[in-house]
Design a protein around this motif. Structure first.
Motif, PDB file in Angstrom:
ATOM      1  N   ILE A   7       1.639  46.870  21.172  1.00 34.17           N
ATOM      2  CA  ILE A   7       2.928  47.343  22.100  1.00 34.17           C
ATOM      3  C   ILE A   7       3.629  45.890  22.275  1.00 34.17           C
ATOM      4  N   VAL A   8       4.815  45.822  22.122  1.00 36.71           N
ATOM      5  CA  VAL A   8       5.633  44.601  22.489  1.00 36.71           C
ATOM      6  C   VAL A   8       6.946  45.026  23.430  1.00 36.71           C
ATOM      7  N   SER A   9       7.153  44.390  24.333  1.00 33.78           N
ATOM      8  CA  SER A   9       8.353  44.770  25.094  1.00 33.78           C
ATOM      9  C   SER A   9       9.466  43.622  24.788  1.00 33.78           C
ATOM     10  N   LEU A  10      10.558  43.942  24.418  1.00 34.31           N
ATOM     11  CA  LEU A  10      11.396  42.881  24.130  1.00 34.31           C
ATOM     12  C   LEU A  10      12.832  43.024  24.898  1.00 34.31           C
ATOM     13  N   TYR A  11      13.254  41.965  25.271  1.00 37.23           N
ATOM     14  CA  TYR A  11      14.532  41.818  26.103  1.00 37.23           C
ATOM     15  C   TYR A  11      15.713  41.868  25.125  1.00 37.23           C
ATOM     16  N   ILE A  12      16.541  42.837  25.231  1.00 35.31           N
ATOM     17  CA  ILE A  12      17.847  42.788  24.439  1.00 35.31           C
ATOM     18  C   ILE A  12      18.959  42.843  25.181  1.00 35.31           C
ATOM     19  N   PRO A  13      19.847  41.646  25.174  1.00 27.26           N
ATOM     20  CA  PRO A  13      20.863  41.600  26.175  1.00 27.26           C
ATOM     21  C   PRO A  13      21.810  42.474  25.911  1.00 27.26           C
ATOM     22  N   HIS A  14      21.923  42.930  24.571  1.00 22.94           N
ATOM     23  CA  HIS A  14      23.402  43.870  23.994  1.00 22.94           C
ATOM     24  C   HIS A  14      23.134  45.223  24.623  1.00 22.94           C
ATOM     25  N   VAL A  15      22.016  45.635  25.055  1.00 22.42           N
ATOM     26  CA  VAL A  15      22.098  46.998  25.618  1.00 22.42           C
ATOM     27  C   VAL A  15      23.009  47.246  26.650  1.00 22.42           C
ATOM     28  N   HIS A  16      23.883  48.262  26.467  1.00 21.77           N
ATOM     29  CA  HIS A  16      24.971  48.414  27.605  1.00 21.77           C
ATOM     30  C   HIS A  16      25.460  49.999  27.583  1.00 21.77           C
ATOM     31  N   CYS A  17      25.038  50.769  26.554  1.00 18.96           N
ATOM     32  CA  CYS A  17      25.462  52.363  26.769  1.00 18.96           C
ATOM     33  C   CYS A  17      24.766  53.305  26.062  1.00 18.96           C
ATOM     34  N   SER A  18      24.906  54.345  26.216  1.00 16.93           N
ATOM     35  CA  SER A  18      24.013  55.506  25.817  1.00 16.93           C
ATOM     36  C   SER A  18      23.900  55.343  24.314  1.00 16.93           C
ATOM     37  N   SER A  19      24.757  54.909  23.378  1.00 19.90           N
ATOM     38  CA  SER A  19      24.424  54.881  22.079  1.00 19.90           C
ATOM     39  C   SER A  19      23.362  53.807  21.640  1.00 19.90           C
ATOM     40  N   CYS A  20      23.232  52.637  22.725  1.00 24.30           N
ATOM     41  CA  CYS A  20      22.189  51.688  22.486  1.00 24.30           C
ATOM     42  C   CYS A  20      21.062  52.381  22.660  1.00 24.30           C
ATOM     43  N   ILE A  21      20.719  53.037  23.724  1.00 27.51           N
ATOM     44  CA  ILE A  21      19.456  53.703  24.056  1.00 27.51           C
ATOM     45  C   ILE A  21      19.229  54.646  22.874  1.00 27.51           C
ATOM     46  N   TRP A  22      20.131  55.133  22.493  1.00 24.16           N
ATOM     47  CA  TRP A  22      19.914  56.111  21.219  1.00 24.16           C
ATOM     48  C   TRP A  22      19.159  55.465  19.888  1.00 24.16           C
ATOM     49  N   ILE A  23      20.038  54.477  19.608  1.00 27.97           N
ATOM     50  CA  ILE A  23      19.719  54.015  18.534  1.00 27.97           C
ATOM     51  C   ILE A  23      17.997  53.295  18.553  1.00 27.97           C
ATOM     52  N   LEU A  24      18.019  52.468  19.589  1.00 27.57           N
ATOM     53  CA  LEU A  24      16.807  52.030  19.994  1.00 27.57           C
ATOM     54  C   LEU A  24      15.695  52.730  20.053  1.00 27.57           C
ATOM     55  N   GLU A  25      15.909  54.002  20.586  1.00 25.54           N
ATOM     56  CA  GLU A  25      14.830  54.921  20.766  1.00 25.54           C
ATOM     57  C   GLU A  25      14.698  55.840  19.263  1.00 25.54           C
ATOM     58  N   ASN A  26      15.266  55.305  18.536  1.00 27.92           N
ATOM     59  CA  ASN A  26      15.241  56.143  17.170  1.00 27.92           C
ATOM     60  C   ASN A  26      14.701  55.119  15.890  1.00 27.92           C
ATOM     61  N   LEU A  27      14.291  53.868  16.267  1.00 30.01           N
ATOM     62  CA  LEU A  27      13.696  52.590  15.550  1.00 30.01           C
ATOM     63  C   LEU A  27      12.892  53.349  14.506  1.00 30.01           C
ATOM     64  N   HIS A  28      12.076  54.347  15.031  1.00 34.19           N
ATOM     65  CA  HIS A  28      11.132  54.618  13.940  1.00 34.19           C
ATOM     66  C   HIS A  28      11.340  55.367  12.728  1.00 34.19           C
ATOM     67  N   LYS A  29      12.743  55.749  12.622  1.00 38.06           N
ATOM     68  CA  LYS A  29      13.356  56.195  11.651  1.00 38.06           C
ATOM     69  C   LYS A  29      13.955  55.226  10.757  1.00 38.06           C
ATOM     70  N   LEU A  30      14.199  53.947  11.330  1.00 39.68           N
ATOM     71  CA  LEU A  30      14.396  52.881  10.323  1.00 39.68           C
ATOM     72  C   LEU A  30      13.314  52.081   9.853  1.00 39.68           C
ATOM     73  N   GLN A  31      12.194  52.102  10.248  1.00 33.11           N
ATOM     74  CA  GLN A  31      11.163  51.455   9.926  1.00 33.11           C
ATOM     75  C   GLN A  31       9.669  51.962   9.987  1.00 33.11           C
ATOM     76  N   ASN A  32       8.941  52.097   8.957  1.00 31.41           N
ATOM     77  CA  ASN A  32       7.837  52.880   8.844  1.00 31.41           C
ATOM     78  C   ASN A  32       6.898  51.733   9.645  1.00 31.41           C
ATOM     79  N   GLY A  33       5.837  52.458  10.630  1.00 35.88           N
ATOM     80  CA  GLY A  33       4.785  51.547  11.406  1.00 35.88           C
ATOM     81  C   GLY A  33       5.273  51.726  12.823  1.00 35.88           C
ATOM     82  N   ILE A  34       6.508  51.799  12.840  1.00 36.01           N
ATOM     83  CA  ILE A  34       6.994  51.918  14.569  1.00 36.01           C
ATOM     84  C   ILE A  34       6.565  53.558  14.965  1.00 36.01           C
ATOM     85  N   THR A  35       5.793  53.616  15.880  1.00 35.46           N
ATOM     86  CA  THR A  35       5.725  54.933  16.305  1.00 35.46           C
ATOM     87  C   THR A  35       6.594  55.143  17.498  1.00 35.46           C
TER      88      THR A  35
END
Lengths: 58, 791
Positions: free
Chosen positions: B86-114
């Motif tokens: 588990i890693v926590s990353l600080y991402i300055p660009h987070v600013h709206c609901s789209s950001c939350i959505w895409i970042l919580e769907n990372l597992h669709k973009l890369q295998n291995g992310i649960t």
């Protein structure tokens, strides 16, 4: 008349249950971030709608 | 959809670079690529929540190679086991609901992310992944490729994994539980009219109430006893002493009351008091956890650098392992971590973190380069002169000022008031006791406790946290973020304001160039741009970067005449760029602004005027401020701008030039020695010392989330002209506090008159105490909101 003892103790127990739930909720980190979950809860619906759309198109 | 803006990032599109893809337009290849990634993975929902939410991905080739080094990775991980990391990353660009959505769907973009979970306020994403299928570097690269580049700095490296302190929430929960139940159980007796039924169960109710009050008394209120005890020990009377005294006396008195069957006691008031005061504390504590006010050089420095071994191999090593004599490789946009000597031919270094000066500085081979600069251009090599801990920047940071704990630096208004309140209260209690003891002994004890109970300064203690908490919220909304509520008190006391010049009263934005003259056509623009390419003059560089991208053309007869301008021939046309005389226009003395004149084939076209880049509203702000405050401008630069500033600013403004960081600090110190309360407004790291030394240090920044030195407040650059408003508002906030102090003292007088005359019954206490609390809270909220409307 001793029913009052029963009633009061029940009400206290209920209150204690709520206190316990509150402490559990705090411990789970529920109050650390009060924005993201409120947005997150809207996502599933949007997603399904979109899938339906693409299915229809197919 | 807006036609002139990029579909992905919303930036204006320059016609030449426009890319049309999938019936949508993009400003650059990067944005298109992100869109492609999303549409391939069925993630275009991203664009549904918000219009143009994206950021252009930056070129980051090789930047994250250090994440292959297991030592470094293990320092960043939050949790590490065989198949789960588990890693926590600080991402300055987070600013709206789209950001939350895409970042919580990372597992669709890369295998291995649960899973991945976003914390919006702290702008962090917590990624759980399987180290067998993927690795941290891949995840970071993925995030960067979709425009969410994480910010990994030295700060992450030795950050202790702090446990979140949630005890205040528990305390409030417990206090509310006790308060609510006791309130209900006390009700029957309040309305007692000598009924048999209530009489029968009196004992049961009273002892139950006693039992219920114990958790609130011992657990929730514990902090007040500790703080009161500490303040007695350090001989500084703070407001917690009368509070703790009130609570304890109330508890003992009530216990005695029910034990000897005198009455029902004040348990409900006591618990209510504890609950409201904890609530006030929470209100004050809830500040902006997404902003970091305690930044030091660590939050700027990279975590790893590329070292070149003598045999030419490259290796990513930790910054702390860098030693004197090492050769380092610095890529474009990377920060120089240590002082050293440039080995490559030439480069440009942006020292804006350090000095606030946005203009990159040209460095040649053999020149000394300092830590904190950002490298712009091709990859360079450098030789290390000092290790990290010895470099100039870190030394500036180890200045004594930063070691000081700021906590006990100031006395709050409540504390200074309670210095008089506590002794007065005790004297009053003892005098009344002495008076009553000659009349009625039991009454004397009654009166003594009653005074301590009713005078318990709950309303007094609540005033400041609620007013300041509310003010903090209001000005936070207006984009001045203060570290905590005490800063407002300090701000109200300020009488001297010191501005840094570069980056603070000047703007970092490059867009301040305007064209005056006959409208310039696109073909002419290409000519100008191409001729500028060859010049290294600062103005040429700035104009070159300002003009839109064009195709490259060959320049013949290129000539640069120092102090005059450049000329050359393209496609048979002679283009001249430079001073008015040089291009053949009569010099007009009216405008003193810096400008570059253009002529093609001796045909004068017009000139580009470089705005002197002072922030908008500067003159008005200084005019307003100089009426009430001493205003000074400190600058690290030479006197070149003195004339312009003197013309721009009020006569009373003191201008001081050529100040090194240490001198700025000393300047502030000197003012303070003269008894001034100094507000320092600065930006770069070179102001960090002065910001820390001043009574209130506010740093101005264009991007609130990333770069600002340690300070008491962070001001969004767009709000610069509002500084005088903020100062006024904080003064009014203090006025509000004084008014409500008066109100709560009035309550105390009324309550005390009941108590001294021996008439304080539980019902009176039960009415007066919550009533005073509620009126005080609503009073300060309404008044501070009213003041916020006043400009």
């Amino acid at each position: 008349m001793s029913v009052i003892y029963l009633l009061i103790s029940i009400s206290i127990v209920v209150a204690l249950v709520f206190l316990y739930i509150f402490i559990r909720a705090v411990k789970s980190g529920q109050f650390d971030d009060d924005y993201t979950p409120s947005v997150r809860i809207l996502f599933d619906d949007e997603l399904k709608k979109d899938q339906n759309k693409s299915e229809k198109q197919n | 959809m807006n036609n002139t803006n990029c579909f992905h990032c919303g930036n204006d599109i320059v016609k030449v670079d426009e890319i049309v893809f999938d019936e949508r337009i993009f400003c650059c290849n990067g944005c298109k690529t992100v869109y492609e990634i999303f549409s391939l993975n069925d993630l275009t929902c991203y664009y549904d929540f918000e219009n143009a939410p994206g950021a252009t991905p930056q070129d980051i080739k090789g930047k994250y190679d250090f994440l292959e080094n297991e030592d470094i990775v293990s320092k960043l991980l939050e949790f590490d086991e065989d198949s789960i990391r588990i890693v926590s990353l600080y991402i300055p660009h987070v600013h709206c609901s789209s950001c939350i959505w895409i970042l919580e769907n990372l597992h669709k973009l890369q295998n291995g992310i649960t899973t991945s979970q976003v914390n919006f306020h702290s702008k962090k994403v917590r990624v759980t992944y399987n180290p067998i299928e993927t690795n941290l570097k891949e995840i970071v690269l993925l995030l960067s490729s979709i425009g969410y580049e994480p910010y990994i700095s030295l700060e992450n490296y030795d950050a202790k994994k702090e446990a979140v302190d949630r005890s205040l929430y528990y305390k409030i929960g417990v206090a509310f539980f006790c308060f609510g139940n006791i309130m209900l159980l006390s009700f029957p007796e309040y309305f007692e009219v000598g009924e048999f039924w209530i009489e029968q169960y009196k004992g049961f109710f009273r002892w139950l109430i006693f039992a219920l009050s114990l958790p609130a008394f011992f657990y929730s209120a514990w902090g007040y006893y500790v703080s009161a005890w500490k303040s007695i020990k350090s001989r500084m009377l703070n407001i917690d002493i009368p509070i703790a005294l009130g609570i304890v006396v109330m508890f003992v008195r009530s216990t005695v009351d029910i034990a000897f069957n005198y009455g029902q006691g004040f348990f409900d008031s006591m618990c209510g008091l504890i609950f409201f005061m904890l609530l006030g504390k929470l209100f004050q504590q809830k500040t902006y956890n997404f902003l970091s006010f305690e930044r030091d050089y660590k939050s700027y420095f990279p975590i790893a650098v590329t070292k070149i071994h003598s045999d030419g191999t490259e290796e990513a090593i930790q910054v702390y392992d860098v030693e004197k004599g090492d050769r380092l490789l610095i890529r474009n946009q990377e920060l120089i971590p240590v002082d050293g000597i440039l080995m490559s031919e030439s480069t440009r270094i942006d020292y804006s973190f350090v000095t606030g000066e946005a203009e990159p500085i040209e460095k040649k081979s053999g020149d000394k380069i300092f830590a904190g600069g950002k490298q712009l251009g091709k990859v360079i090599e450098m030789e290390v002169l000092h290790s990290v801990s010895q470099s100039y920047l870190t030394q500036l940071w180890s200045n004594d000022v930063f070691q000081k704990k700021v906590d006990q630096k100031y006395k709050t208004i409540t504390d200074s008031l309670s210095r008089y309140f506590t002794p007065a209260l005790l004297i009053l209690a003892f005098v009344s006791f002495g008076y009553w003891i000659f009349i009625d002994t039991s009454m004397a004890f009654n009166v003594f406790t009653a005074i301590l109970i009713v005078a318990c300064p709950c309303a007094l203690a609540l005033t400041a946290p609620f007013t300041l908490g509310n003010v903090l919220r209001i000005i936070g909304y207006k984009k001045l973020y203060l570290k905590n509520a005490t800063v407002i008190e300090q701000l109200a006391k300020v009488d001297t304001i010191v501005f840094d010049k570069t980056g603070t009263i000047t703007s970092n934005k490059k867009s301040a160039i305007e064209f005056f003259g006959t409208p310039i056509s696109e073909t002419e623009l290409i000519l100008v741009k191409n001729i500028l390419r060859g010049s290294n003059h600062p103005l040429s560089r700035r104009l070159y970067e300002f003009l839109p991208q064009t195709g490259i053309k060959k320049v013949e007869h290129f000539e640069e005449i120092t102090g005059k301008g450049i000329s050359g021939t393209i496609d048979g046309k002679t283009v001249k760029v430079g001073s008015a005389e040089f291009v053949g226009k009569e010099k007009d003395n009216q405008i003193k602004q810096t400008s570059v004149h253009i002529s093609i084939d001796n045909n004068y076209l017009g000139n580009y005027v470089f705005d002197n880049q002072y922030r908008k509203g500067l003159e008005k702000l200084f005019f307003n401020l100089s009426k009430t405050h001493d205003v000074k401008v400190l600058s690290g630069d030479n006197e070149g701008e003195r004339e312009v500033l003197e013309r721009l600013l009020p006569k009373t403004t003191e201008l001081v030039f050529n100040q090194k960081p240490e001198q700025k600090l000393a300047f502030i110190e000197n003012l303070q020695r003269q008894g001034k309360n100094v507000l320092m407004i600065g930006d770069g790291l070179n102001d960090a010392g002065a910001l820390a030394q001043s009574n209130v240090g506010i740093s101005i920044t264009e991007n609130v989330n990333v770069f600002s030195p340690a300070c008491d407040g962070i001001l969004d650059a767009s709000q610069f002209p509002k500084i005088s408003y903020f100062l006024n508002f904080s003064k009014n906030a203090m006025r509000t506090i004084m008014m409500s102090f008066g109100l709560s003292l009035l309550y105390n007088v009324v309550g005390l008159s009941f108590a001294i005359t021996g008439n304080l019954s539980p019902i009176v206490a039960a009415i007066i105490m919550p009533l005073s609390t509620v009126t005080i809270i609503s009073f300060v909220t309404v008044i501070s909101n009213l003041f916020s409307k006043k400009d």
